[in-house]
Design a protein around this motif. Structure first.
Motif, mmCIF file in Angstrom:
data_model
loop_
_atom_site.group_PDB
_atom_site.id
_atom_site.type_symbol
_atom_site.label_atom_id
_atom_site.label_comp_id
_atom_site.label_asym_id
_atom_site.label_seq_id
_atom_site.Cartn_x
_atom_site.Cartn_y
_atom_site.Cartn_z
ATOM 1 N N PRO A 1 0.818 -1.224 0.000
ATOM 2 C CA PRO A 1 0.000 0.000 0.000
ATOM 3 C C PRO A 1 0.847 1.267 0.000
ATOM 4 O O PRO A 1 0.366 2.337 -0.359
ATOM 5 N N LEU A 2 2.143 1.130 0.386
ATOM 6 C CA LEU A 2 3.030 2.300 0.442
ATOM 7 C C LEU A 2 4.034 2.271 -0.706
ATOM 8 O O LEU A 2 4.944 3.084 -0.764
ATOM 9 N N GLY A 3 3.892 1.298 -1.601
ATOM 10 C CA GLY A 3 4.789 1.227 -2.760
ATOM 11 C C GLY A 3 6.028 0.379 -2.546
ATOM 12 O O GLY A 3 6.875 0.270 -3.427
ATOM 13 N N SER A 4 6.133 -0.235 -1.358
ATOM 14 C CA SER A 4 7.236 -1.179 -1.087
ATOM 15 C C SER A 4 8.596 -0.656 -1.546
ATOM 16 O O SER A 4 9.317 -1.335 -2.283
ATOM 17 N N GLY A 5 8.941 0.527 -1.098
ATOM 18 C CA GLY A 5 10.216 1.136 -1.491
ATOM 19 C C GLY A 5 11.438 0.362 -1.032
ATOM 20 O O GLY A 5 12.540 0.593 -1.524
ATOM 21 N N ASP A 6 11.254 -0.574 -0.109
ATOM 22 C CA ASP A 6 12.397 -1.349 0.391
ATOM 23 C C ASP A 6 12.616 -2.651 -0.374
ATOM 24 O O ASP A 6 13.343 -3.529 0.084
ATOM 25 N N PHE B 1 4.439 8.565 -1.929
ATOM 26 C CA PHE B 1 4.592 9.550 -0.841
ATOM 27 C C PHE B 1 4.695 10.979 -1.385
ATOM 28 O O PHE B 1 4.339 11.927 -0.721
ATOM 29 N N PRO C 1 0.302 -2.694 5.660
ATOM 30 C CA PRO C 1 1.585 -1.984 5.548
ATOM 31 C C PRO C 1 2.675 -2.697 6.336
ATOM 32 O O PRO C 1 2.441 -3.137 7.463
ATOM 33 N N LYS C 2 3.851 -2.790 5.717
ATOM 34 C CA LYS C 2 5.001 -3.409 6.392
ATOM 35 C C LYS C 2 5.815 -2.321 7.089
ATOM 36 O O LYS C 2 6.097 -1.273 6.506
ATOM 37 N N ASN D 1 9.739 -0.513 12.192
ATOM 38 C CA ASN D 1 10.102 0.641 13.012
ATOM 39 C C ASN D 1 8.956 0.919 13.998
ATOM 40 O O ASN D 1 7.804 1.049 13.575
ATOM 41 N N GLN E 1 2.152 4.573 13.980
ATOM 42 C CA GLN E 1 1.572 5.588 13.101
ATOM 43 C C GLN E 1 0.622 4.942 12.087
ATOM 44 O O GLN E 1 -0.470 5.443 11.821
HETATM 45 P P1 A2P Z 1 10.236 0.564 7.642
HETATM 46 O O1 A2P Z 1 10.019 -0.905 7.720
HETATM 47 O O2 A2P Z 1 11.632 0.960 7.948
HETATM 48 O O3 A2P Z 1 9.212 1.339 8.446
HETATM 49 P P2 A2P Z 1 4.907 -1.562 1.846
HETATM 50 O O4 A2P Z 1 4.034 -1.788 3.044
HETATM 51 O O5 A2P Z 1 4.177 -0.905 0.707
HETATM 52 O O6 A2P Z 1 5.636 -2.810 1.429
HETATM 53 O O7 A2P Z 1 6.025 -0.494 2.237
HETATM 54 C C1 A2P Z 1 7.013 -0.788 3.183
HETATM 55 C C2 A2P Z 1 8.058 0.316 3.159
HETATM 56 O O8 A2P Z 1 7.484 1.527 3.675
HETATM 57 C C3 A2P Z 1 9.226 0.017 4.069
HETATM 58 O O9 A2P Z 1 10.389 0.580 3.501
HETATM 59 C C4 A2P Z 1 8.865 0.696 5.371
HETATM 60 O O10 A2P Z 1 10.029 1.021 6.096
HETATM 61 C C5 A2P Z 1 8.189 1.947 4.837
HETATM 62 N N1 A2P Z 1 7.183 2.496 5.782
HETATM 63 C C6 A2P Z 1 6.317 1.816 6.558
HETATM 64 N N2 A2P Z 1 5.531 2.657 7.243
HETATM 65 C C7 A2P Z 1 5.908 3.899 6.897
HETATM 66 C C8 A2P Z 1 5.487 5.218 7.273
HETATM 67 N N3 A2P Z 1 4.497 5.392 8.137
HETATM 68 N N4 A2P Z 1 6.125 6.279 6.709
HETATM 69 C C9 A2P Z 1 7.140 6.106 5.820
HETATM 70 N N5 A2P Z 1 7.586 4.903 5.423
HETATM 71 C C10 A2P Z 1 6.971 3.798 5.954
#
Ligand code: A2P
Length: 320
Positions: free
Chosen positions: A208-213, A227, A260-261, A264, A270
């Motif tokens: 849902p956050l684009g999986s930037g990792d 974002f 969301p993954k 942290n 949050q």
């Molecule tokens: P982190 O694990 O260090 O928080 P997705 O759920 O789309 O796969 O996205 C996961 C990515 O988004 C991870 O890099 C995660 O990093 C980061 N992430 C998760 N929650 C947030 C947030 N509230 N704000 C910014 N980045 C976030």
């Protein structure tokens, strides 16, 4: 906690902690932070290679009275190398052993793509099974068996388009109860959502956050950023929340489960707090209209020239 309801009355919390890309050294603590902050739903998969650590954290939580098994909703997924009828149940049992659980709440077929036994990621033609070798109907029969034996309370699929859903609905005795796909304002999947709703199939939004990792090997250099999208940023400003919270709330407002993954503590909390956001109706529409038909996980790693599968086996032709 907001939830969705299955036809037998069981409910599933609308937000869960995603664990794809969470490293074994990080996921244990992440699960405990999540449970302490109020998450009651964890999304796992055998291929994430961290189910043992997730299981250790769950054991700790149960033994120390943080939460009971019955209060938690645990999902896992069948990997592509276990699609043959005789392989489905043993794969689920291995996941149960790793997670140290007696049963799952939801078990999903991870992809409509089949590999030979023991293959992690198929690299060449010989490592794939075709639909002739292992039809999806066979895999679905295995999933139905798992449910009837009580190893999982609910069954469903992931990354299935309408044609693939129709195939298992036609052949199966039981309907899939969930379809987990990539979903966010760049790919709101309007057609698939409408179809699933018409069949009573719930949906979960992954990435849902684009999986930037993601690892660089499955990332494009010119990817758009959720974002930094103008509409997302304006709404974050309007509601005085983060862009991530807007993206999570978007799914919740559509009645779509979201996972969301994060590893942290602050971001885990949050993300859960996104449930509280009350959107004006027109703002959900504004997000829905972004619809770039953009996928971060385009599935091309399963459909190259050395694979018997094509993009149409995964997505609709217009990439929705
Ligand atoms: P982190 O694990 O260090 O928080 P997705 O759920 O789309 O796969 O996205 C996961 C990515 O988004 C991870 O890099 C995660 O990093 C980061 N992430 C998760 N929650 C947030 C947030 N509230 N704000 C910014 N980045 C976030």
């Amino acid at each position: 906690m907001k939830s969705i309801k299955f036809s037998n009355g069981d409910s599933m919390p609308i937000i869960g902690l995603g664990t794809w890309k969470s490293k074994p050294g990080e996921v244990y603590q992440a699960i405990l932070w999540a449970i302490e902050s109020g998450y009651r739903h964890i999304d796992c998969a055998a291929i994430y290679d961290n189910e043992k650590e997730v299981g250790n954290a769950l054991q700790f939580a149960f033994k120390n009275g943080l939460v009971t098994r019955e209060e938690m909703f645990i999902t896992s997924k069948l990997w592509n190398s276990n699609h043959r009828l005789e392989d489905v149940q043993p794969a689920l049992k291995k996941t149960l052993k790793d997670l140290k659980l007696e049963y799952l709440d939801l078990y999903l077929v991870h992809w409509p793509v089949s590999f030979k036994k023991g293959v992690g990621f198929a690299q060449n033609r010989e490592e794939f099974f075709t639909y002739n070798d292992v039809p999806l109907s066979q895999t679905w029969e295995g999933m139905e068996d798992c449910k009837s034996k009580g190893f999982t309370k609910h069954i469903g699929v992931s990354n299935f388009n309408i044609a693939k859903l129709e195939e298992i609905i036609k052949s199966g005795k039981q309907m899939p109860e969930m379809n987990q796909v990539e979903m966010h304002p760049f790919n709101p999947q309007h057609k698939l959502v409408e179809y699933c709703q018409s069949k009573g199939i719930h949906m979960t939004a992954y990435s849902p956050l684009g999986s930037g990792d993601r690892s660089a090997s499955i990332k494009k250099s010119d990817e758009p950023s959720l974002f930094e999208n103008q509409v997302v940023m304006e709404l974050a400003d309007k509601y005085q929340v983060s862009a991530a919270q807007i993206l999570i709330a978007y799914s919740i407002h559509r009645g779509i489960v979201v996972i969301p993954k994060s590893v942290n503590e602050g971001r885990i909390k949050q993300n859960l707090a996104s449930v509280e956001i009350q959107f004006d109706k027109e703002d959900v529409e504004k997000l829905s209209k972004i619809d770039l038909r953009y996928r971060f996980i385009d599935g091309s790693f399963f459909t190259g020239s050395k694979s018997p599968y094509a993009q149409q086996d995964l997505w609709e032709n217009d990439n929705s």
